[in-house]
Design a protein around this motif. Structure first.
Motif, PDB file in Angstrom:
ATOM      1  N   ARG A  51       0.844  -1.192   0.000  1.00  0.00           N
ATOM      2  CA  ARG A  51       0.000   0.000   0.000  1.00  0.00           C
ATOM      3  C   ARG A  51       0.880   1.244   0.000  1.00  0.00           C
ATOM      4  O   ARG A  51       1.944   1.269   0.617  1.00  0.00           O
ATOM      5  N   MET A  52       0.395   2.290  -0.688  1.00  0.00           N
ATOM      6  CA  MET A  52       1.036   3.599  -0.679  1.00  0.00           C
ATOM      7  C   MET A  52       0.175   4.540   0.158  1.00  0.00           C
ATOM      8  O   MET A  52      -1.049   4.411   0.195  1.00  0.00           O
ATOM      9  N   PHE A  53       0.828   5.482   0.833  1.00  0.00           N
ATOM     10  CA  PHE A  53       0.120   6.389   1.738  1.00  0.00           C
ATOM     11  C   PHE A  53       0.407   7.837   1.371  1.00  0.00           C
ATOM     12  O   PHE A  53       1.496   8.159   0.874  1.00  0.00           O
ATOM     13  N   ASN A  54      -0.566   8.685   1.623  1.00  0.00           N
ATOM     14  CA  ASN A  54      -0.424  10.105   1.315  1.00  0.00           C
ATOM     15  C   ASN A  54       0.261  10.886   2.427  1.00  0.00           C
ATOM     16  O   ASN A  54       0.702  12.013   2.221  1.00  0.00           O
ATOM     17  N   SER A  55       0.318  10.298   3.624  1.00  0.00           N
ATOM     18  CA  SER A  55       0.921  11.003   4.756  1.00  0.00           C
ATOM     19  C   SER A  55       1.409   9.996   5.787  1.00  0.00           C
ATOM     20  O   SER A  55       0.986   8.830   5.806  1.00  0.00           O
ATOM     21  N   ARG A  56       2.286  10.455   6.665  1.00  0.00           N
ATOM     22  CA  ARG A  56       2.784   9.604   7.751  1.00  0.00           C
ATOM     23  C   ARG A  56       1.656   9.262   8.724  1.00  0.00           C
ATOM     24  O   ARG A  56       1.630   8.174   9.303  1.00  0.00           O
ATOM     25  N   LYS A  57       0.732  10.201   8.909  1.00  0.00           N
ATOM     26  CA  LYS A  57      -0.389   9.955   9.813  1.00  0.00           C
ATOM     27  C   LYS A  57      -1.250   8.809   9.297  1.00  0.00           C
ATOM     28  O   LYS A  57      -1.675   7.932  10.072  1.00  0.00           O
ATOM     29  N   GLU A  58      -1.523   8.813   8.016  1.00  0.00           N
ATOM     30  CA  GLU A  58      -2.314   7.737   7.412  1.00  0.00           C
ATOM     31  C   GLU A  58      -1.601   6.402   7.580  1.00  0.00           C
ATOM     32  O   GLU A  58      -2.232   5.382   7.886  1.00  0.00           O
ATOM     33  N   PHE A  59      -0.292   6.408   7.413  1.00  0.00           N
ATOM     34  CA  PHE A  59       0.509   5.194   7.593  1.00  0.00           C
ATOM     35  C   PHE A  59       0.470   4.725   9.051  1.00  0.00           C
ATOM     36  O   PHE A  59       0.320   3.524   9.329  1.00  0.00           O
ATOM     37  N   HIS A  60       0.596   5.668   9.977  1.00  0.00           N
ATOM     38  CA  HIS A  60       0.564   5.341  11.397  1.00  0.00           C
ATOM     39  C   HIS A  60      -0.781   4.705  11.782  1.00  0.00           C
ATOM     40  O   HIS A  60      -0.816   3.702  12.518  1.00  0.00           O
ATOM     41  N   ASN A  61      -1.865   5.243  11.282  1.00  0.00           N
ATOM     42  CA  ASN A  61      -3.188   4.693  11.578  1.00  0.00           C
ATOM     43  C   ASN A  61      -3.334   3.283  11.009  1.00  0.00           C
ATOM     44  O   ASN A  61      -3.954   2.407  11.628  1.00  0.00           O
ATOM     45  N   TYR A  62      -2.759   3.075   9.844  1.00  0.00           N
ATOM     46  CA  TYR A  62      -2.769   1.763   9.192  1.00  0.00           C
ATOM     47  C   TYR A  62      -2.043   0.732  10.061  1.00  0.00           C
ATOM     48  O   TYR A  62      -2.560  -0.360  10.317  1.00  0.00           O
ATOM     49  N   CYS A  63      -0.844   1.085  10.530  1.00  0.00           N
ATOM     50  CA  CYS A  63      -0.062   0.159  11.362  1.00  0.00           C
ATOM     51  C   CYS A  63      -0.760  -0.102  12.695  1.00  0.00           C
ATOM     52  O   CYS A  63      -0.781  -1.241  13.176  1.00  0.00           O
ATOM     53  N   THR A  64      -1.330   0.947  13.274  1.00  0.00           N
ATOM     54  CA  THR A  64      -2.025   0.805  14.557  1.00  0.00           C
ATOM     55  C   THR A  64      -3.200  -0.142  14.445  1.00  0.00           C
ATOM     56  O   THR A  64      -3.464  -0.956  15.350  1.00  0.00           O
ATOM     57  N   LEU A  65      -3.925  -0.062  13.337  1.00  0.00           N
ATOM     58  CA  LEU A  65      -5.074  -0.939  13.120  1.00  0.00           C
ATOM     59  C   LEU A  65      -4.655  -2.404  13.148  1.00  0.00           C
ATOM     60  O   LEU A  65      -5.321  -3.241  13.770  1.00  0.00           O
ATOM     61  N   PHE A  66      -3.540  -2.703  12.501  1.00  0.00           N
ATOM     62  CA  PHE A  66      -3.073  -4.085  12.474  1.00  0.00           C
ATOM     63  C   PHE A  66      -2.520  -4.518  13.828  1.00  0.00           C
ATOM     64  O   PHE A  66      -2.723  -5.663  14.251  1.00  0.00           O
ATOM     65  N   GLU A  67      -1.810  -3.619  14.505  1.00  0.00           N
ATOM     66  CA  GLU A  67      -1.258  -3.974  15.813  1.00  0.00           C
ATOM     67  C   GLU A  67      -2.378  -4.249  16.814  1.00  0.00           C
ATOM     68  O   GLU A  67      -2.254  -5.144  17.660  1.00  0.00           O
ATOM     69  N   ASP A  68      -3.455  -3.509  16.721  1.00  0.00           N
ATOM     70  CA  ASP A  68      -4.611  -3.760  17.591  1.00  0.00           C
ATOM     71  C   ASP A  68      -5.246  -5.119  17.295  1.00  0.00           C
ATOM     72  O   ASP A  68      -5.956  -5.678  18.146  1.00  0.00           O
ATOM     73  N   SER A  69      -4.984  -5.625  16.091  1.00  0.00           N
ATOM     74  CA  SER A  69      -5.544  -6.923  15.696  1.00  0.00           C
ATOM     75  C   SER A  69      -4.558  -8.061  15.923  1.00  0.00           C
ATOM     76  O   SER A  69      -4.838  -9.208  15.531  1.00  0.00           O
ATOM     77  N   GLY A  70      -3.392  -7.745  16.525  1.00  0.00           N
ATOM     78  CA  GLY A  70      -2.428  -8.792  16.851  1.00  0.00           C
ATOM     79  C   GLY A  70      -1.308  -8.975  15.860  1.00  0.00           C
ATOM     80  O   GLY A  70      -0.619 -10.000  15.872  1.00  0.00           O
ATOM     81  N   TRP A  71      -1.085  -7.970  14.995  1.00  0.00           N
ATOM     82  CA  TRP A  71      -0.021  -8.049  13.987  1.00  0.00           C
ATOM     83  C   TRP A  71       0.941  -6.883  14.160  1.00  0.00           C
ATOM     84  O   TRP A  71       0.539  -5.724  14.111  1.00  0.00           O
ATOM     85  N   GLN A  72       2.225  -7.193  14.338  1.00  0.00           N
ATOM     86  CA  GLN A  72       3.250  -6.172  14.514  1.00  0.00           C
ATOM     87  C   GLN A  72       3.851  -5.787  13.164  1.00  0.00           C
ATOM     88  O   GLN A  72       4.249  -6.656  12.380  1.00  0.00           O
ATOM     89  N   HIS A  73       3.918  -4.489  12.911  1.00  0.00           N
ATOM     90  CA  HIS A  73       4.572  -4.008  11.691  1.00  0.00           C
ATOM     91  C   HIS A  73       6.077  -4.066  11.915  1.00  0.00           C
ATOM     92  O   HIS A  73       6.606  -3.419  12.815  1.00  0.00           O
ATOM     93  N   VAL A  74       6.783  -4.842  11.086  1.00  0.00           N
ATOM     94  CA  VAL A  74       8.215  -5.052  11.317  1.00  0.00           C
ATOM     95  C   VAL A  74       9.100  -4.397  10.267  1.00  0.00           C
ATOM     96  O   VAL A  74      10.289  -4.189  10.507  1.00  0.00           O
TER      97      VAL A  74
END
Length: 206
Positions: A51-74
Motif C-alpha cells: 500500500r502507498m500512503f499520502n501522509s505519515r499519519k495515514e501510515f501510522h493509523n494503518y499500522c495501529t489498526l493491524f497492531e490492535d488486531s495482533g499483527w506487529q509491523h516489522v
C-alpha cells in the motif's frame, strides 16, 4: 545478517521469511536487501501487504489498526509501498486480509506501481529522443557514439589513440542509451507478472 532476494510473489516471500525464523533469523528491516538478526528459532507467521500512503499519519493509523488486531509491523515505510507484518497474538486471525479477494488486491496495487514506472520510463525515453538528447540511431550505427571530430577519417596511430581514448566514453553513452528501454522492458515484465498473480488470486475466489 543481510540477504539479497527479490520476489514478485508475496506468498513465496512469506514462506521464505517464516523459514528464516525457524532457522533462527528474525526480520528487522527491508529495502534493497533483507536484514535479519540472530535469535532463538521460533515459529513465525509473516504477512505482506502493498500500500502507498499520502501522509505519515495515514501510515501510522494503518499500522495501529493491524497492531490492535495482533499483527506487529516489522518493516516498510510510509512511502516504501511493501509492508511486512508478524503475528504477535496467537489468537489473531491467520491472515491480515479479511478474504481472498482483498488478499489478491495487493498484487493489483503492485502491478499498478510497475505499470506506472514503465510509463514514466517510456515518457522519459520519448522526451529524450524528441529533444535529441539521445541518438537512437546509434543502436544501428555504433560509430555515432564516438564524438571526436574527424575520427573516422584518421588512420594509423592517430586513429587508434583517439579511438581507444574515446571508447570508454562511447560505452558509457551506449549504457545510457540502453538504460531506458531496458528499464521499460523490466518494469513491463514485472507489471505483467504481478497482474498474472492478481488474476490467479482473484480467480481462486470464484
Amino acid at each position: 545478517m543481510i540477504k539479497f532476494r527479490f520476489y514478485l510473489d508475496f506468498d513465496r516471500e512469506e514462506a521464505w521469511l517464516n523459514n528464516m525464523a525457524r532457522n533462527g533469523f528474525e526480520l528487522v528491516n527491508t529495502g534493497f536487501w533483507y536484514t535479519f538478526q540472530r535469535c532463538e528459532p521460533f515459529t513465525a507467521v509473516y504477512r505482506i501487504d502493498h500500500r502507498m500512503f499520502n501522509s505519515r499519519k495515514e501510515f501510522h493509523n494503518y499500522c495501529t489498526l493491524f497492531e490492535d488486531s495482533g499483527w506487529q509491523h516489522v518493516a516498510g515505510g510510509w512511502n516504501s509501498g511493501t509492508q511486512y507484518f508478524r503475528q504477535i497474538n496467537p489468537s489473531a486471525g491467520a491472515d491480515i486480509f479479511s478474504d481472498d479477494y482483498s488478499k489478491a488486491g495487493r498484487f493489483k496495487r503492485m502491478a499498478d506501481l510497475w505499470l506506472n514506472l514503465a510509463l514514466v520510463m517510456f515518457t522519459v525515453m520519448i522526451a529524450l529522443w524528441m529533444t535529441g538528447a539521445v541518438d537512437l540511431a546509434a543502436l544501428i550505427q555504433p560509430s555515432r557514439l564516438y564524438l571526436t571530430p574527424g575520427l573516422w577519417e584518421r588512420s594509423g596511430p592517430a586513429f587508434w589513440r583517439a579511438f581507444l581514448f574515446e571508447t570508454p566514453f562511447a560505452v558509457l553513452r551506449l549504457g545510457g542509451l540502453l538504460f531506458y528501454p531496458f528499464a521499460l522492458l523490466v518494469y513491463g515484465y514485472f507489471a505483467l507478472q504481478s497482474w498474472r498473480l492478481y488474476k490467479k488470486g482473484k480467480d481462486h475466489v470464484h
